[in-house]
Scaffold this active site. Structure first.
Site, PDB file in Angstrom:
ATOM      1  N   ASP A  37       0.859  -1.186   0.000  1.00  0.00           N
ATOM      2  CA  ASP A  37       0.000   0.000   0.000  1.00  0.00           C
ATOM      3  C   ASP A  37       0.899   1.241   0.000  1.00  0.00           C
ATOM      4  O   ASP A  37       2.062   1.174   0.412  1.00  0.00           O
ATOM      5  CB  ASP A  37      -0.894   0.019   1.260  1.00  0.00           C
ATOM      6  CG  ASP A  37      -2.169   0.832   1.080  1.00  0.00           C
ATOM      7  OD1 ASP A  37      -3.255   0.232   1.067  1.00  0.00           O
ATOM      8  OD2 ASP A  37      -2.061   2.076   0.954  1.00  0.00           O
ATOM      9  N   ASN A  90      -6.119  -5.040  -5.697  1.00  0.00           N
ATOM     10  CA  ASN A  90      -7.250  -4.353  -5.068  1.00  0.00           C
ATOM     11  C   ASN A  90      -7.090  -2.844  -4.961  1.00  0.00           C
ATOM     12  O   ASN A  90      -8.077  -2.119  -4.928  1.00  0.00           O
ATOM     13  CB  ASN A  90      -7.449  -4.983  -3.675  1.00  0.00           C
ATOM     14  CG  ASN A  90      -8.289  -4.130  -2.759  1.00  0.00           C
ATOM     15  OD1 ASN A  90      -9.523  -4.155  -2.827  1.00  0.00           O
ATOM     16  ND2 ASN A  90      -7.655  -3.345  -1.899  1.00  0.00           N
ATOM     17  N   TYR A 156     -14.082   5.962 -13.158  1.00  0.00           N
ATOM     18  CA  TYR A 156     -14.169   4.719 -12.375  1.00  0.00           C
ATOM     19  C   TYR A 156     -14.851   3.619 -13.193  1.00  0.00           C
ATOM     20  O   TYR A 156     -14.366   2.487 -13.257  1.00  0.00           O
ATOM     21  CB  TYR A 156     -14.941   5.009 -11.085  1.00  0.00           C
ATOM     22  CG  TYR A 156     -14.931   3.907 -10.069  1.00  0.00           C
ATOM     23  CD1 TYR A 156     -13.829   3.712  -9.239  1.00  0.00           C
ATOM     24  CD2 TYR A 156     -16.027   3.059  -9.910  1.00  0.00           C
ATOM     25  CE1 TYR A 156     -13.819   2.706  -8.288  1.00  0.00           C
ATOM     26  CE2 TYR A 156     -16.036   2.059  -8.963  1.00  0.00           C
ATOM     27  CZ  TYR A 156     -14.932   1.878  -8.144  1.00  0.00           C
ATOM     28  OH  TYR A 156     -14.927   0.879  -7.196  1.00  0.00           O
ATOM     29  N   LYS A 160     -13.095   0.138 -14.188  1.00  0.00           N
ATOM     30  CA  LYS A 160     -13.574  -1.158 -13.694  1.00  0.00           C
ATOM     31  C   LYS A 160     -14.054  -2.046 -14.834  1.00  0.00           C
ATOM     32  O   LYS A 160     -13.902  -3.275 -14.787  1.00  0.00           O
ATOM     33  CB  LYS A 160     -14.662  -0.956 -12.639  1.00  0.00           C
ATOM     34  CG  LYS A 160     -14.146  -0.310 -11.343  1.00  0.00           C
ATOM     35  CD  LYS A 160     -13.017  -1.098 -10.695  1.00  0.00           C
ATOM     36  CE  LYS A 160     -12.607  -0.536  -9.342  1.00  0.00           C
ATOM     37  NZ  LYS A 160     -11.449  -1.242  -8.769  1.00  0.00           N
ATOM     38  N   ILE A 189     -19.832  -0.960  -0.619  1.00  0.00           N
ATOM     39  CA  ILE A 189     -19.398  -1.589   0.630  1.00  0.00           C
ATOM     40  C   ILE A 189     -18.923  -0.483   1.573  1.00  0.00           C
ATOM     41  O   ILE A 189     -18.177   0.418   1.148  1.00  0.00           O
ATOM     42  CB  ILE A 189     -18.217  -2.567   0.380  1.00  0.00           C
ATOM     43  CG1 ILE A 189     -18.496  -3.495  -0.811  1.00  0.00           C
ATOM     44  CG2 ILE A 189     -17.906  -3.361   1.644  1.00  0.00           C
ATOM     45  CD1 ILE A 189     -19.658  -4.438  -0.672  1.00  0.00           C
ATOM     46  N   THR A 191     -16.680   1.154   3.445  1.00  0.00           N
ATOM     47  CA  THR A 191     -15.235   1.237   3.720  1.00  0.00           C
ATOM     48  C   THR A 191     -14.884   2.715   3.827  1.00  0.00           C
ATOM     49  O   THR A 191     -15.697   3.582   3.486  1.00  0.00           O
ATOM     50  CB  THR A 191     -14.404   0.634   2.566  1.00  0.00           C
ATOM     51  OG1 THR A 191     -14.587   1.457   1.400  1.00  0.00           O
ATOM     52  CG2 THR A 191     -14.800  -0.785   2.248  1.00  0.00           C
TER      53      THR A 191
HETATM   54  N1  NAD Z   1     -15.977   0.257  -1.116  1.00  0.00           N
HETATM   55  C1  NAD Z   1     -16.733  -0.010  -2.152  1.00  0.00           C
HETATM   56  O1  NAD Z   1     -17.951   0.233  -2.160  1.00  0.00           O
HETATM   57  C2  NAD Z   1     -16.153  -0.673  -3.375  1.00  0.00           C
HETATM   58  C3  NAD Z   1     -17.038  -1.245  -4.275  1.00  0.00           C
HETATM   59  C4  NAD Z   1     -16.537  -1.867  -5.401  1.00  0.00           C
HETATM   60  C5  NAD Z   1     -15.181  -1.913  -5.625  1.00  0.00           C
HETATM   61  N2  NAD Z   1     -14.347  -1.324  -4.726  1.00  0.00           N
HETATM   62  C6  NAD Z   1     -12.929  -1.400  -5.027  1.00  0.00           C
HETATM   63  O2  NAD Z   1     -12.260  -2.036  -3.976  1.00  0.00           O
HETATM   64  C7  NAD Z   1     -10.927  -1.551  -3.883  1.00  0.00           C
HETATM   65  C8  NAD Z   1     -10.651  -1.096  -2.458  1.00  0.00           C
HETATM   66  O3  NAD Z   1     -11.577  -0.096  -2.133  1.00  0.00           O
HETATM   67  P1  NAD Z   1     -11.885   0.288  -0.625  1.00  0.00           P
HETATM   68  O4  NAD Z   1     -13.319   0.657  -0.582  1.00  0.00           O
HETATM   69  O5  NAD Z   1     -11.362  -0.747   0.281  1.00  0.00           O
HETATM   70  O6  NAD Z   1     -11.048   1.638  -0.528  1.00  0.00           O
HETATM   71  P2  NAD Z   1     -10.144   2.236   0.666  1.00  0.00           P
HETATM   72  O7  NAD Z   1      -9.918   3.657   0.273  1.00  0.00           O
HETATM   73  O8  NAD Z   1     -10.741   1.926   1.980  1.00  0.00           O
HETATM   74  O9  NAD Z   1      -8.797   1.424   0.523  1.00  0.00           O
HETATM   75  C9  NAD Z   1      -8.007   1.529  -0.635  1.00  0.00           C
HETATM   76  C10 NAD Z   1      -6.568   1.303  -0.258  1.00  0.00           C
HETATM   77  O10 NAD Z   1      -5.805   1.365  -1.477  1.00  0.00           O
HETATM   78  C11 NAD Z   1      -4.657   2.171  -1.232  1.00  0.00           C
HETATM   79  N3  NAD Z   1      -4.245   2.771  -2.483  1.00  0.00           N
HETATM   80  C12 NAD Z   1      -4.942   3.641  -3.241  1.00  0.00           C
HETATM   81  N4  NAD Z   1      -4.220   4.017  -4.293  1.00  0.00           N
HETATM   82  C13 NAD Z   1      -3.040   3.362  -4.203  1.00  0.00           C
HETATM   83  C14 NAD Z   1      -1.868   3.332  -5.007  1.00  0.00           C
HETATM   84  N5  NAD Z   1      -1.779   4.101  -6.092  1.00  0.00           N
HETATM   85  N6  NAD Z   1      -0.858   2.537  -4.638  1.00  0.00           N
HETATM   86  C15 NAD Z   1      -0.933   1.782  -3.510  1.00  0.00           C
HETATM   87  N7  NAD Z   1      -2.005   1.785  -2.709  1.00  0.00           N
HETATM   88  C16 NAD Z   1      -3.051   2.567  -3.045  1.00  0.00           C
HETATM   89  C17 NAD Z   1      -5.102   3.204  -0.223  1.00  0.00           C
HETATM   90  O11 NAD Z   1      -4.006   3.774   0.451  1.00  0.00           O
HETATM   91  C18 NAD Z   1      -6.010   2.392   0.671  1.00  0.00           C
HETATM   92  O12 NAD Z   1      -5.297   1.800   1.727  1.00  0.00           O
HETATM   93  C19 NAD Z   1     -10.802  -0.442  -4.929  1.00  0.00           C
HETATM   94  O13 NAD Z   1     -10.253  -0.967  -6.110  1.00  0.00           O
HETATM   95  C20 NAD Z   1     -12.244  -0.047  -5.140  1.00  0.00           C
HETATM   96  O14 NAD Z   1     -12.464   0.516  -6.398  1.00  0.00           O
HETATM   97  C21 NAD Z   1     -14.783  -0.718  -3.585  1.00  0.00           C
END
Ligand code: NAD
Length: 250
Positions: A37, A90, A156, A160, A189, A191
């Site tokens: 990360d 992720n 986005y 995706k 989700i 988060t």
């Molecule tokens: N939360 C949702 O509703 C949801 C839904 C569908 C998909 N997603 C996908 O799930 C994944 C995680 O999302 P989340 O909700 O846990 O987000 P989050 O912001 O809670 O966590 C994302 C993590 O990725 C890290 N990150 C971001 N850019 C980075 C980079 N360039 N290099 C290294 N680390 C990096 C951040 O520091 C963070 O720790 C993402 O790809 C997001 O698009 C999330």
């Protein structure tokens, strides 16, 4: 339920949200996990949390949009942990906003993290898996917004959608080498990403879009990740698994 004893998993975006939940579950089921990360403090927190529980974990700070950082994370897993059997791709982000206001810079940053980063990590992991000759599993965190559209989320949705078809293309390319490539498509989700993107009214509005009338929990997505990463999914490749409370069934 798959156990992951003897397996090494690299999880990107592991400091928060879905990445942290996936890392926790894989480690709890026996995997040695390399957390990757760019958030150094968050990384330290999760690393200490897992290590305190006696789970096997290492960490690497870096940016997935930098291919050298991605190569280094995989190299560290190989040198320090013995290889890479599982990649959870992720790390990503998104922000709602009207397309007419989107800057070139935002579009490029989204593509660099949300598409390039997945490619760099997959390429590095696949090289290692091919060299080891014992197959592997890649799980790409896509989104319902890779399957259906939504307004004001252009960068986005485009990213995706790319990940969904990147998953299918990689699955076909490496099926004969025992490397399975699948994607999880979460609904909304709860988060830190969502907490920082949507106010309470926005969260309620998005919750209502799901037939189950709620947002998902990170652990519910992590279980999908673990299923696809594990031996229970041994004949499953090229699949996109919605974990979305029925959102994409409508
Ligand atoms: N939360 C949702 O509703 C949801 C839904 C569908 C998909 N997603 C996908 O799930 C994944 C995680 O999302 P989340 O909700 O846990 O987000 P989050 O912001 O809670 O966590 C994302 C993590 O990725 C890290 N990150 C971001 N850019 C980075 C980079 N360039 N290099 C290294 N680390 C990096 C951040 O520091 C963070 O720790 C993402 O790809 C997001 O698009 C999330």
């Amino acid at each position: 339920m798959s156990g992951f004893e003897g397996k090494v998993a690299v999880v990107t975006g592991a400091a928060s949200g879905l990445g942290a939940a996936s890392a926790r579950l894989l480690a709890a089921r026996g995997a040695t996990v390399m957390l990757f990360d760019r958030d150094v403090d968050g990384l330290t927190r999760i690393r200490e949390e897992l290590a305190t529980k006696g789970l096997r974990v290492d960490a690497m700070a870096g940016d997935v949009s930098n291919s050298a950082n991605c190569d280094a994370a995989v190299a560290k897993a190989v040198a320090g942990l013995g290889g890479v059997d599982i990649l959870v791709n992720n790390a990503g982000f998104g922000r709602l906003g009207p397309t007419e206001d989107m800057t070139d810079d935002f579009w490029r940053t989204s593509a660099a993290v949300n598409i390039d980063g997945y490619f760099y990590m997959a390429r590095a992991a696949i090289r290692t898996m091919l060299a080891a000759g014992s197959g592997g599993a890649i799980v790409n965190m896509a989104s319902i917004y890779g399957l259906v559209g939504i307004g004001s989320h252009l960068a986005y949705c485009a990213a995706k959608g790319a990940i969904v078809n990147m998953t299918r293309s990689l699955a076909l390319e490496y099926a004969g080498c025992g490397i399975r490539v699948n994607a999880v498509c979460p609904g909304v989700i709860l988060t830190p990403l969502i907490q920082s993107t949507l106010d309470d009214a926005g969260q309620a509005r998005f919750a209502d879009l799901h037939p189950m009338k709620r947002m998902g929990q990170p652990e519910e997505v992590a279980r999908g990740v673990a299923f696809l990463a594990g031996d229970e999914a041994s004949f499953i490749t090229g699949v996109v698994l919605p974990v979305d409370g029925g959102y994409t069934a409508q």
